[in-house]
Design an enzyme around this catalytic site. Structure first.
Site, PDB file in Angstrom:
ATOM      1  N   CYS A 182       1.097  -1.366   0.227  1.00  0.00           N
ATOM      2  CA  CYS A 182       0.173  -0.175   0.092  1.00  0.00           C
ATOM      3  C   CYS A 182       0.897   1.104   0.002  1.00  0.00           C
ATOM      4  O   CYS A 182       0.666   2.438  -0.563  1.00  0.00           O
ATOM      5  CB  CYS A 182      -0.561  -0.205   1.384  1.00  0.00           C
ATOM      6  SG  CYS A 182       0.377  -0.242   3.156  1.00  0.00           S
ATOM      7  N   ALA A 199      -5.044  -2.063   9.924  1.00  0.00           N
ATOM      8  CA  ALA A 199      -3.590  -2.809   9.679  1.00  0.00           C
ATOM      9  C   ALA A 199      -4.706  -4.179  10.456  1.00  0.00           C
ATOM     10  O   ALA A 199      -4.556  -4.418  11.254  1.00  0.00           O
ATOM     11  CB  ALA A 199      -3.134  -2.031  10.146  1.00  0.00           C
ATOM     12  N   GLY A 200      -4.742  -5.154   9.917  1.00  0.00           N
ATOM     13  CA  GLY A 200      -5.561  -6.601   9.445  1.00  0.00           C
ATOM     14  C   GLY A 200      -4.056  -7.597   9.816  1.00  0.00           C
ATOM     15  O   GLY A 200      -2.954  -7.068   9.555  1.00  0.00           O
TER      16      GLY A 200
END
Length: 320
Positions: A129, A161-162
């Site tokens: 990203c 943010a996973g």
């Protein structure tokens, strides 16, 4: 005649779910075929099922067993760099093209505003990203002057943010650095990611520092403005936060660039923000939006080429 090919997404987390919604809303030549995960209780799998998309919680092996797999032309991998290698190997064996949203970077780096039309590999990597947001700026400067060094800092909301993003921090920095040099044209690159815990969450913000040979600031500023417009064609929330800043670095006060030594010239500072389209997470998650928007653009291009070449696996099955 049908003008869409079926796709699958591996990884029903934040990125995978946002991408699924984008494909269903905005995909010009793509149609959702399957969502793949490993957790039967995944919210992303449940959402996909509610949207009448075939699902499996048995990972890549489950995807290969789905009836719809024989119609799948493109698979988006939104899992992790560690898992991507096996996924890619199995999918390539079936003639499926792969769009890699992990930092694995098995295939060439692709940033739509820089090299989308030039690449036609069976595996394309979407960098990161932070890379999607900042490398176009480095490339814009490179069009005008040789870039000695480029450093980017990507600040994203911690909420966006996973687990996949958090597990790939090291790979994020290395892949982004390499792409700064490969696509951005910098002699040396550096990437930093910051997970911002601020509440309420802040939108994605990026800082780009470029040290180049001397050039006319107006020409660099115009090149950057043109590049920003190109990115906005697929990420409307992408914009300059303030005017581009320039500082002269004289020969008698050079900056020491690790690995290449002292360099002088022109320092360009660019400050960006990326507001998401809020397809899945709120608009502060611009980091998701720029990644999935880039992947969507890449997938649409792949689909057009596969249909034009008459090699779409699911074309006969889905033709009306």
């Amino acid at each position: 005649m049908n003008d869409r090919v079926k796709v699958a997404i591996i990884g029903p987390g934040n990125i995978g779910t946002d991408l699924m919604i984008k494909i269903m809303r905005n995909g010009r030549h793509l149609k959702m075929g399957a969502m793949v995960g490993v957790d039967p209780n995944s919210e992303g799998l449940a959402r996909a099922a509610r949207m009448d998309v075939a699902t499996t919680a048995e990972g890549i092996d489950g995807l290969l067993r789905l009836d719809v797999f024989k119609e799948i032309d493109i698979v988006f991998d939104a899992t992790s760099a560690g898992a991507h290698g096996r996924h890619n190997e199995l999918l390539q064996a079936h003639g499926v093209q792969v769009i890699d949203l992990t930092p694995a970077a098995i295939g060439p780096y692709v940033i739509p505003s820089i090299n989308l039309e030039e690449e036609n590999a069976t595996n394309m990597n979407m960098v990161t990203c932070g890379g999607q947001a900042t490398i176009p700026i480095v490339a814009a400067v490179s069009r005008i002057a040789k870039v000695h060094y480029a450093e980017i800092v990507a600040s994203i909301s911690s909420r966006s943010a996973g687990p996949g993003t958090r597990a790939n921090i090291d790979e994020f920095t290395e892949t982004t650095r390499a792409a700064i040099e490969k696509l951005g044209g910098a002699e040396r690159g550096k990437a930093i990611i910051v997970l911002n815990p601020a509440e309420p969450p802040l939108i994605m913000r990026d800082t780009v520092f470029v040290l180049s040979e001397n050039a006319e600031p107006a020409a660099i500023e115009a090149s950057i403005a043109e590049m920003v417009s190109s990115v906005q064609e697929y990420v409307p929330g992408y914009r300059l936060k303030q005017s581009v800043q320039f500082d002269a670095v004289p020969p008698d006060m050079p900056l020491n660039v690790p690995g290449i030594g002292p360099r002088h010239g022109l320092k360009t500072s660019v400050f960006l923000e990326v507001e998401g389209a809020a397809h899945y997470l709120p608009s502060y998650a611009g980091n998701l939006d720029i990644m999935t928007s880039a992947a969507l653009a890449c997938g649409d291009m792949m689909a057009r080429r596969r249909m034009a070449a008459g090699i779409a696996r699911g074309f006969k099955e889905t033709a009306r």
